[in-house]
Scaffold this motif. Structure first.
Motif, PDB file in Angstrom:
ATOM      1  N   SER A  40       2.548  10.071  12.234  1.00  0.00           N
ATOM      2  CA  SER A  40       3.802   8.514  12.433  1.00  0.00           C
ATOM      3  C   SER A  40       4.763   8.305  10.506  1.00  0.00           C
ATOM      4  N   ALA A  41       3.370   7.339   9.582  1.00  0.00           N
ATOM      5  CA  ALA A  41       3.881   7.798   8.363  1.00  0.00           C
ATOM      6  C   ALA A  41       4.842   8.361   7.933  1.00  0.00           C
ATOM      7  N   ALA A  42       4.448   9.537   7.536  1.00  0.00           N
ATOM      8  CA  ALA A  42       4.800  10.722   6.878  1.00  0.00           C
ATOM      9  C   ALA A  42       6.671  10.760   7.332  1.00  0.00           C
ATOM     10  N   GLU A  43       6.543  10.320   8.815  1.00  0.00           N
ATOM     11  CA  GLU A  43       7.733  11.081   9.439  1.00  0.00           C
ATOM     12  C   GLU A  43       8.732   9.918   9.030  1.00  0.00           C
TER      13      GLU A  43
ATOM     14  N   ILE B  44       5.758  14.163  -1.499  1.00  0.00           N
ATOM     15  CA  ILE B  44       5.151  13.900  -2.425  1.00  0.00           C
ATOM     16  C   ILE B  44       4.569  12.244  -2.600  1.00  0.00           C
ATOM     17  N   LEU B  45       3.704  12.098  -1.897  1.00  0.00           N
ATOM     18  CA  LEU B  45       2.641  10.560  -2.287  1.00  0.00           C
ATOM     19  C   LEU B  45       1.891  10.636  -3.491  1.00  0.00           C
TER      20      LEU B  45
ATOM     21  N   VAL C 105      -5.594   3.588   5.488  1.00  0.00           N
ATOM     22  CA  VAL C 105      -4.785   4.508   5.934  1.00  0.00           C
ATOM     23  C   VAL C 105      -3.060   3.890   5.475  1.00  0.00           C
ATOM     24  N   ILE C 106      -2.912   5.269   5.623  1.00  0.00           N
ATOM     25  CA  ILE C 106      -0.991   4.141   6.220  1.00  0.00           C
ATOM     26  C   ILE C 106      -0.431   5.030   7.462  1.00  0.00           C
ATOM     27  N   ASP C 107      -0.525   3.633   7.662  1.00  0.00           N
ATOM     28  CA  ASP C 107       0.385   4.399   9.255  1.00  0.00           C
ATOM     29  C   ASP C 107       1.709   3.406   9.434  1.00  0.00           C
ATOM     30  N   PHE C 108       2.181   4.020  10.335  1.00  0.00           N
ATOM     31  CA  PHE C 108       3.771   2.729  10.830  1.00  0.00           C
ATOM     32  C   PHE C 108       3.711   3.275  12.358  1.00  0.00           C
ATOM     33  N   GLU C 109       3.473   2.183  12.897  1.00  0.00           N
ATOM     34  CA  GLU C 109       4.087   2.018  14.233  1.00  0.00           C
ATOM     35  C   GLU C 109       5.677   1.148  15.099  1.00  0.00           C
TER      36      GLU C 109
ATOM     37  N   GLY D 159      10.024  -0.474  13.661  1.00  0.00           N
ATOM     38  CA  GLY D 159       8.758   0.127  13.320  1.00  0.00           C
ATOM     39  C   GLY D 159       8.334  -1.014  12.350  1.00  0.00           C
ATOM     40  N   GLN D 160       7.009  -1.211  12.397  1.00  0.00           N
ATOM     41  CA  GLN D 160       5.938  -1.988  11.001  1.00  0.00           C
ATOM     42  C   GLN D 160       5.173  -0.743  10.130  1.00  0.00           C
ATOM     43  N   LEU D 161       5.468  -0.703   8.553  1.00  0.00           N
ATOM     44  CA  LEU D 161       5.071   0.079   8.273  1.00  0.00           C
ATOM     45  C   LEU D 161       3.398  -0.241   8.033  1.00  0.00           C
ATOM     46  N   SER D 162       2.390  -0.267   7.916  1.00  0.00           N
ATOM     47  CA  SER D 162       1.288  -1.078   7.209  1.00  0.00           C
ATOM     48  C   SER D 162       0.451  -0.100   6.623  1.00  0.00           C
TER      49      SER D 162
END
Length: 197
Positions: A7-10, A63-64, A78-82, A88-91
């Motif tokens: 979800s974060a990559a997207e 690339i990160l 851990v990088i996530d996107f909800e 949404g919220q990136l964490s």
């Protein structure tokens, strides 16, 4: 290793596509790592912006880049996107980013500095103030310098005695007292004005 959830990559792919800049990537760095203020910073970066020592994490479509001095602090992050109704919220959850509280065998200065940064300064920040540790004397007196809204504030003595000194003495028994070494006459934006005379 840093994990970037799908979800974060997207989310990152969408951001990068909207910039329409060939070779654009995302750079991640740790800010104030090892302190209670530790945080992460993300920014776009073009190939010309890279220093050459960044770690590269290849994700699908981008690339990160992780700055070299941040790698150890961000290990296990851990990088996530909800997604939610507002977008949404990136964490970024990085368990080692802020370091650990000093252990019982840490020096007195380390324990005082940690308590100032983790408890005292966040409270002072609500008034635009802060305090900086200048010295801990051999007999346990903590010397502090006030800044921001506390510099020249008419209530600084109350803050010092009823807040800072009480907290430090209760939580660190070796602290025998706290002294203010600030020249409050030069404070230009105090939270409470001092009374003249």
């Amino acid at each position: 290793m840093i994990e970037v959830n799908e979800s974060a990559a997207e989310y990152f792919r969408g951001l990068l596509q909207s910039q329409n800049t060939p070779g654009l990537g995302i750079r991640l760095r740790a800010v104030d790592a090892g302190t209670p203020k530790g945080d992460c910073q993300l920014e776009f970066c073009e190939p010309a912006d890279l220093l050459g020592d960044e770690w590269e994490i290849e994700c699908e479509g981008f690339i990160l880049y992780v700055t070299a001095d941040s790698v150890a602090w961000l290990d296990g992050a851990v990088i996530d996107f909800e997604r939610d109704t507002t977008g949404g919220q990136l964490s970024i959850k990085a368990p080692g980013l802020r370091g650990a509280p000093p252990t019982g065998d840490a020096s007195l200065i380390e324990r005082v500095r940690y308590l100032i940064e983790s408890e005292i300064n966040p409270q002072l920040a609500s008034h635009g103030g802060r305090v900086t540790l200048r010295e801990v004397t051999a007999d346990g007196i903590v010397l502090l310098q006030f800044g921001g809204g506390c510099h020249g504030c008419g209530m600084v003595d109350v803050t010092l005695r009823n807040g800072i000194e009480k907290t430090l003495c209760e939580k660190i028994p070796e602290v025998t007292g706290v002294r203010d070494i600030t020249d409050h006459e030069k404070g230009d934006k105090p939270y409470y004005e001092r009374k003249a005379g």
